[in-house]
Design a protein around this motif. Structure first.
Motif, PDB file in Angstrom:
ATOM      1  N   ARG A   1     -10.763   1.520  -3.685  1.00  0.00           N
ATOM      2  CA  ARG A   1     -11.689   1.989  -2.595  1.00  0.00           C
ATOM      3  C   ARG A   1     -12.503   1.083  -1.815  1.00  0.00           C
ATOM      4  N   ALA A   2     -12.636   1.688  -0.684  1.00  0.00           N
ATOM      5  CA  ALA A   2     -13.163   0.802   0.932  1.00  0.00           C
ATOM      6  C   ALA A   2     -13.955   1.826   0.891  1.00  0.00           C
ATOM      7  N   SER A   3     -15.383   0.846   2.290  1.00  0.00           N
ATOM      8  CA  SER A   3     -15.154   1.666   2.897  1.00  0.00           C
ATOM      9  C   SER A   3     -14.552   2.477   4.579  1.00  0.00           C
ATOM     10  N   TYR A   4     -13.932   1.494   5.161  1.00  0.00           N
ATOM     11  CA  TYR A   4     -12.894   1.915   5.539  1.00  0.00           C
ATOM     12  C   TYR A   4     -10.959   1.322   5.483  1.00  0.00           C
ATOM     13  N   ALA A   5     -10.710   1.565   6.291  1.00  0.00           N
ATOM     14  CA  ALA A   5      -9.414   0.000   6.242  1.00  0.00           C
ATOM     15  C   ALA A   5      -8.849  -0.206   7.497  1.00  0.00           C
ATOM     16  N   ILE A   6      -8.198  -0.532   7.646  1.00  0.00           N
ATOM     17  CA  ILE A   6      -7.712  -1.233   8.933  1.00  0.00           C
ATOM     18  C   ILE A   6      -5.626  -1.610   9.109  1.00  0.00           C
ATOM     19  N   ALA A   7      -5.250  -0.386   9.381  1.00  0.00           N
ATOM     20  CA  ALA A   7      -3.585  -0.331   9.569  1.00  0.00           C
ATOM     21  C   ALA A   7      -3.562  -1.302  10.034  1.00  0.00           C
ATOM     22  N   ALA A   8      -3.051  -2.710   9.613  1.00  0.00           N
ATOM     23  CA  ALA A   8      -2.289  -3.550  11.062  1.00  0.00           C
ATOM     24  C   ALA A   8      -0.774  -3.869  10.507  1.00  0.00           C
ATOM     25  N   ASP A   9       0.174  -2.719  10.456  1.00  0.00           N
ATOM     26  CA  ASP A   9       0.954  -3.059   9.176  1.00  0.00           C
ATOM     27  C   ASP A   9       2.476  -2.652  10.759  1.00  0.00           C
ATOM     28  N   GLY A  10       2.281  -3.167  11.923  1.00  0.00           N
ATOM     29  CA  GLY A  10       3.173  -3.746  12.753  1.00  0.00           C
ATOM     30  C   GLY A  10       3.940  -2.317  13.238  1.00  0.00           C
ATOM     31  N   GLN A  11       4.672  -2.790  14.066  1.00  0.00           N
ATOM     32  CA  GLN A  11       4.870  -1.898  15.369  1.00  0.00           C
ATOM     33  C   GLN A  11       5.527   0.122  14.396  1.00  0.00           C
TER      34      GLN A  11
ATOM     35  N   CYS B   1       1.157  -1.170   0.048  1.00  0.00           N
ATOM     36  CA  CYS B   1      -0.133  -0.109   0.055  1.00  0.00           C
ATOM     37  C   CYS B   1       1.085   1.177   0.281  1.00  0.00           C
ATOM     38  N   GLU B   2       0.961   1.492  -0.734  1.00  0.00           N
ATOM     39  CA  GLU B   2       1.950   3.198  -1.390  1.00  0.00           C
ATOM     40  C   GLU B   2       1.301   4.243  -0.592  1.00  0.00           C
ATOM     41  N   GLU B   3      -0.708   4.486  -0.867  1.00  0.00           N
ATOM     42  CA  GLU B   3      -0.573   5.851  -0.415  1.00  0.00           C
ATOM     43  C   GLU B   3      -2.020   4.946   0.032  1.00  0.00           C
ATOM     44  N   LEU B   4      -2.718   6.540   1.000  1.00  0.00           N
ATOM     45  CA  LEU B   4      -3.922   5.420   1.525  1.00  0.00           C
ATOM     46  C   LEU B   4      -4.725   7.613   1.737  1.00  0.00           C
ATOM     47  N   THR B   5      -6.080   7.902   1.429  1.00  0.00           N
ATOM     48  CA  THR B   5      -5.898   8.587   1.625  1.00  0.00           C
ATOM     49  C   THR B   5      -7.555   8.135   1.662  1.00  0.00           C
ATOM     50  N   GLN B   6      -8.353   9.413   2.562  1.00  0.00           N
ATOM     51  CA  GLN B   6     -10.118   9.311   3.139  1.00  0.00           C
ATOM     52  C   GLN B   6     -10.048  10.273   3.249  1.00  0.00           C
ATOM     53  N   ASP B   7     -12.211  10.085   2.736  1.00  0.00           N
ATOM     54  CA  ASP B   7     -12.856  11.282   2.060  1.00  0.00           C
ATOM     55  C   ASP B   7     -13.838  11.557   3.251  1.00  0.00           C
ATOM     56  N   ALA B   8     -15.490  12.083   2.889  1.00  0.00           N
ATOM     57  CA  ALA B   8     -16.722  11.419   3.627  1.00  0.00           C
ATOM     58  C   ALA B   8     -17.353  10.242   3.398  1.00  0.00           C
ATOM     59  N   ASP B   9     -16.867   9.093   2.545  1.00  0.00           N
ATOM     60  CA  ASP B   9     -17.308   8.236   1.723  1.00  0.00           C
ATOM     61  C   ASP B   9     -16.557   7.186   2.765  1.00  0.00           C
ATOM     62  N   GLY B  10     -15.424   7.044   1.778  1.00  0.00           N
ATOM     63  CA  GLY B  10     -14.832   5.967   2.277  1.00  0.00           C
ATOM     64  C   GLY B  10     -13.164   6.401   1.897  1.00  0.00           C
ATOM     65  N   VAL B  11     -12.601   5.467   1.651  1.00  0.00           N
ATOM     66  CA  VAL B  11     -11.068   5.232   1.462  1.00  0.00           C
ATOM     67  C   VAL B  11     -10.201   4.675   0.223  1.00  0.00           C
ATOM     68  N   THR B  12      -9.099   5.956  -0.073  1.00  0.00           N
ATOM     69  CA  THR B  12      -8.616   5.544  -1.581  1.00  0.00           C
ATOM     70  C   THR B  12      -7.401   4.822  -1.522  1.00  0.00           C
TER      71      THR B  12
ATOM     72  N   ALA C   1      -0.482   3.918  21.210  1.00  0.00           N
ATOM     73  CA  ALA C   1      -0.682   5.417  19.845  1.00  0.00           C
ATOM     74  C   ALA C   1      -1.969   6.028  20.757  1.00  0.00           C
ATOM     75  N   GLU C   2      -1.440   7.402  20.014  1.00  0.00           N
ATOM     76  CA  GLU C   2      -2.791   8.621  21.433  1.00  0.00           C
ATOM     77  C   GLU C   2      -4.101   8.020  20.794  1.00  0.00           C
ATOM     78  N   ARG C   3      -5.000   7.623  19.866  1.00  0.00           N
ATOM     79  CA  ARG C   3      -5.848   7.181  19.247  1.00  0.00           C
ATOM     80  C   ARG C   3      -5.873   5.810  18.390  1.00  0.00           C
ATOM     81  N   PHE C   4      -6.964   5.379  18.402  1.00  0.00           N
ATOM     82  CA  PHE C   4      -6.592   3.891  17.581  1.00  0.00           C
ATOM     83  C   PHE C   4      -7.472   4.088  16.488  1.00  0.00           C
ATOM     84  N   ALA C   5      -7.322   5.318  16.103  1.00  0.00           N
ATOM     85  CA  ALA C   5      -8.620   5.759  14.746  1.00  0.00           C
ATOM     86  C   ALA C   5      -8.345   7.320  14.217  1.00  0.00           C
ATOM     87  N   GLU C   6      -8.398   7.614  13.144  1.00  0.00           N
ATOM     88  CA  GLU C   6      -8.740   8.937  12.355  1.00  0.00           C
ATOM     89  C   GLU C   6      -9.611   8.451  11.577  1.00  0.00           C
TER      90      GLU C   6
END
Length: 528
Positions: A154-164, A128-139, A286-291
């Motif tokens: 394109r997807a509705s949401y993304a989970i970042a399980a990309d390590g420490q 995954c080289e780039e991830l952007t989001q807007d009000a309706d989903g993620v690209t 992390a200070e927060r688990f979601a953005e």
């Protein structure tokens, strides 16, 4: 492991996820040694319990008792040594599941197979080289590392399980808090015959003072292959390249205590022959688990020292907590505000777990950098089974601020995992935990006939799925203790979430219709 777990849980809920992994293959190294009973409960939901125990292997770790024993000594050959039982506290009868001493590499094989079976789209050698989001989903912009081809998905949401190190966490600008790096270690798999040295001793882990305090050996294949971890010091200018095979084998000889021991290193990445891998042992959250529409899970959200074997299982539980909530929102059963409870629930549990792992690290390795004070919960089972959630998805009925409870004190308090109790359903023995999973579940006592009508009205009013069981009718309670164990009267009921945590309970059937509809609407963040 966490990404594959998320793919399994999402696909089981009917959500087809796309999982991308930049490596071409899984790593041939156990890393996490075993998963705790809580994680096994979650995999039991999705039909994986038997497969995991079948994958765990045989040999030197021949039983759960062996896998929970820690050897502490100067070297394996030392006559002066101690055995420590890693699983402390009272847990008998707390779960239908056992600790599963499966290595992470074998666990990932089972998870990958189940995820594919359930319809997940899994792509290795894809970054995954780039991830952007807007009000309706993620690209996401994805690159095939073999061909160089790029594509946009394109997807509705993304989970970042990309390590420490989590590039996605950094891209989102989410900082971490905590002690940070506690130890640098080199990890390798050594093939050597040390049966004579062991003399029949069996253990899950060995913490050793040689060649340096903090060294560790544990079984890999249950026979002749051993995982060996030894501290190294990049702060002194050391690099992985400074540890060729012969130097590593000499360090292993010191740890075993046999100067003329023969052996060899086993490649951990067969595609390129890598034998020695650096790992960072640290602690931060992390200070927060979601953005927005992106959620952090596993090591991307927090790292904890390996002491206590909490880290891998904590990540699995992240994935499960998030998966059922995403599925509920995508089905239209819940409002998007439900997703805010992921951070509200998992971050405090992560901070608590990190604190407990550091306290155990001080006790086992003497690493003073891990001593940050705090309250040490000596009951290991309280940490893995007794933690409590506080969020809008739980309708709390008290102000008790304890982070966790001993498993035998789990009595249906909202925010705690519902207690395990043997039941009978359709002539088969089941656990109360087997009633939960797909959607919210209402379980009513033997005199709680009013709750069936209340459930029908709640479904009609909210349009949400709700399973209903009545003790004595739909399920049998041979012990006769269901009501007492859940803190209700015979006409009371408990509302349990898909993860088996109690969301709300009605101690009796007074005003059942309005109370249930209101409770379900509130925990699902549904506007009536």
């Amino acid at each position: 492991m966490v990404g594959l777990s998320a793919a399994v849980f999402l696909a089981w809920h009917g959500v087809r996820p796309l999982l991308v992994e930049r490596h071409a293959e899984t790593l041939i190294h156990p890393r996490a040694r075993g998963i705790n009973a809580r994680s096994v409960e979650l995999f039991r939901q999705v039909g994986l319990e038997e497969a995991l125990f079948a994958q765990r292997g045989e040999g030197i770790v021949a039983s759960d008792e062996d896998s929970s024993r820690m050897l502490v000594a100067e070297s394996l050959a030392s006559h002066d040594h101690d055995f420590v039982d890693l699983a402390t506290g009272e847990a008998e009868g707390a779960s239908p599941c056992e600790w599963c001493p499966i290595d992470q590499d074998r666990l990932e094989i089972a998870l990958r197979g189940r995820a594919l079976e359930l319809g997940a789209d899994i792509r290795f050698s894809t970054e995954c080289e780039e991830l952007t989001q807007d009000a309706d989903g993620v690209t996401a912009v994805l690159r095939d590392r073999g061909t160089g081809e790029r594509r946009t998905v394109r997807a509705s949401y993304a989970i970042a399980a990309d390590g420490q190190r989590s590039p996605l966490r950094h891209a989102l600008g989410i900082p971490v808090e905590g002690p940070g790096i506690l130890l640098h270690t080199l990890s390798m798999v050594v093939e050597a015959d040390i049966d004579t040295v062991l003399g029949g001793r069996r253990f899950g882990f060995a913490y050793l003072d040689k060649p340096e305090k903090g060294s560790v050996i544990f079984p890999h294949d249950g026979a002749k292959r051993w995982c060996f971890g030894v501290p190294y010091h990049p702060d002194r200018g050391e690099a992985v390249e400074d540890y060729p095979e012969e130097r590593c084998l000499e360090l292993f000889r010191q740890a075993v205590g046999v100067p003329d021991l023969t052996g060899r290193l086993i490649p951990q990445l067969p595609s390129d022959g890598t034998t020695v891998l650096p790992f960072v042992i640290g602690a931060h959250c992390a200070e927060r688990f979601a953005e927005g529409r992106v959620f952090l899970a596993g090591d991307a959200a927090r790292i904890v020292p390996p002491t206590g074997a909490f880290g891998g299982s904590t990540g699995i539980q992240d994935a499960h907590n998030l998966a059922w909530k995403l599925a509920a929102v995508l089905r239209g059963d819940a409002g998007e505000d439900l997703l805010a409870t992921y951070d509200a629930e998992r971050r405090p549990v992560s901070e608590f777990t990190m604190e407990q792992a550091m306290a155990q690290m001080v006790g086992r390795t003497g690493n003073e950098a891990a001593d940050v004070g705090g309250v040490y919960v000596h009951d290991w089972w309280s940490v893995i089974l007794g933690y409590r959630y506080r969020s809008a998805a739980v309708l709390s009925e008290d102000d008790d601020d304890r982070p966790a409870y001993p498993p035998h004190l789990l009595t249906g308090l909202p925010g705690t995992r519902a207690p395990h109790l043997p039941l009978e359903r359709g002539g088969e023995s089941v656990s109360t935990l087997d009633l939960y999973g797909r959607r919210f579940t209402l379980v009513a006592g033997a005199a709680g006939e009013a709750w069936a009508t209340a459930a029908s009205r709640a479904r009609e009013a909210l349009g949400a799925g709700l399973d209903v069981y009545r003790v004595g009718t739909d399920v049998q309670d041979p012990s006769g203790h269901w009501a007492d164990r859940h803190g209700v009267k015979d006409d009371g009921a408990v509302l349990v979430r898909p993860d088996g945590f109690v969301a709300w309970r009605g101690t009796d059937a007074t005003g059942a219709d309005d109370r249930l509809t209101d409770a379900l609407a509130r925990v699902l963040a549904v506007k009536r």
